[in-house]
Design an enzyme around this catalytic site. Structure first.
Site, short mmCIF file in Angstrom:
data_model
loop_
_atom_site.label_atom_id
_atom_site.label_comp_id
_atom_site.label_asym_id
_atom_site.label_seq_id
_atom_site.Cartn_x
_atom_site.Cartn_y
_atom_site.Cartn_z
N THR A 30 43.36 35.34 45.81
CA THR A 30 42.69 34.38 44.92
C THR A 30 43.70 33.40 44.33
O THR A 30 43.40 32.21 44.18
CB THR A 30 41.91 35.12 43.81
OG1 THR A 30 40.94 35.95 44.43
CG2 THR A 30 41.23 34.15 42.87
N GLU A 96 36.07 35.88 47.46
CA GLU A 96 35.41 37.18 47.70
C GLU A 96 34.41 37.10 48.85
O GLU A 96 33.28 37.58 48.77
CB GLU A 96 34.75 37.70 46.42
CG GLU A 96 35.69 37.86 45.25
CD GLU A 96 36.74 38.95 45.41
OE1 GLU A 96 36.71 39.69 46.43
OE2 GLU A 96 37.60 39.07 44.53
N GLY A 175 35.97 46.77 41.09
CA GLY A 175 36.95 47.42 40.24
C GLY A 175 38.29 46.73 40.30
O GLY A 175 38.49 45.81 41.08
N CYS A 184 50.81 50.74 51.72
CA CYS A 184 51.19 50.45 53.10
C CYS A 184 50.43 51.41 54.01
O CYS A 184 49.78 52.35 53.54
CB CYS A 184 52.70 50.60 53.28
SG CYS A 184 53.28 52.31 53.15
#
Length: 194
Positions: A30, A96, A175, A184
């Protein structure tokens, strides 16, 4: 004529494009989306930004990064709403994207074919490490795909997975750090049921 017909004509002549910014949670998707859209605004391009109406984590109408940088957006119910609301612009931003319906790739193609630059951010994988929503289809039709990485909270390496710490099997669970952490591949697999 600030948003001039000349600018719109110039953009149409250059042709549209689709850009994807993907990665795990906390990877800066974002933040990068906001950066690209602000640069388009500085260039005096007409920019419209959209996000799914269901994502109200930080703000109902703004796209907000984890670092709390924000840019005003329009929450929409479906991808087809973007097609209608973004028709007369030069740059469309979408945050999103994984939460949108399967019409999103078709909508983005139509916008790009009209000469609009479409910049999209979204998770490429869900918490189970599987391709998420319309993201795989979007990545396949994009001119540019940028994969950003978070830092694995277990070992400090580049993280590409969103490990869910909350006890829920729901595909979608909105969340933040209380529910997810970046990992990773090795650290994700060592703690996962894969």
């Amino acid at each position: 004529m600030l948003f001039s017909e000349h600018n719109f004509k110039r953009r149409k002549e250059l042709g549209g494009s689709i850009e994807i910014i993907c990665g795990s949670m906390f990877s800066g998707k974002t933040e990068e989306l906001i950066r690209r859209l602000r640069r388009a605004q500085i260039a005096k391009l007409n920019v419209e930004i959209f996000k799914p109406k269901t994502d109200t984590r930080y703000d109902e109408t703004s796209v907000v990064s984890h670092d709390l940088n924000s840019i005003h957006s329009t929450p929409v119910e479906s991808a087809n709403s973007i097609l209608l609301l973004g028709a007369n612009t030069e740059v469309v931003g979408i945050d999103e994207a994984q939460f949108f319906d399967d019409e999103l790739p078709d909508v983005c193609n139509k916008l790009a074919n009209r000469g609009i630059r479409v910049v999209i951010a979204g998770l490429d994988m869900d918490f189970q490490g599987r391709p998420f929503g319309p993201m795989p289809a979007l990545m396949s039709i994009a001119e540019l795909v940028t994969k950003v990485h978070a830092v694995c909270v277990q070992c400090g390496g580049p993280a590409t997975y969103s490990y869910r710490t909350a006890a829920s099997e729901a595909k979608i669970l909105l969340g933040e750090k209380e529910s997810y952490e970046p990992r990773c591949r090795m650290c994700y697999n060592s703690s996962s049921d894969i």
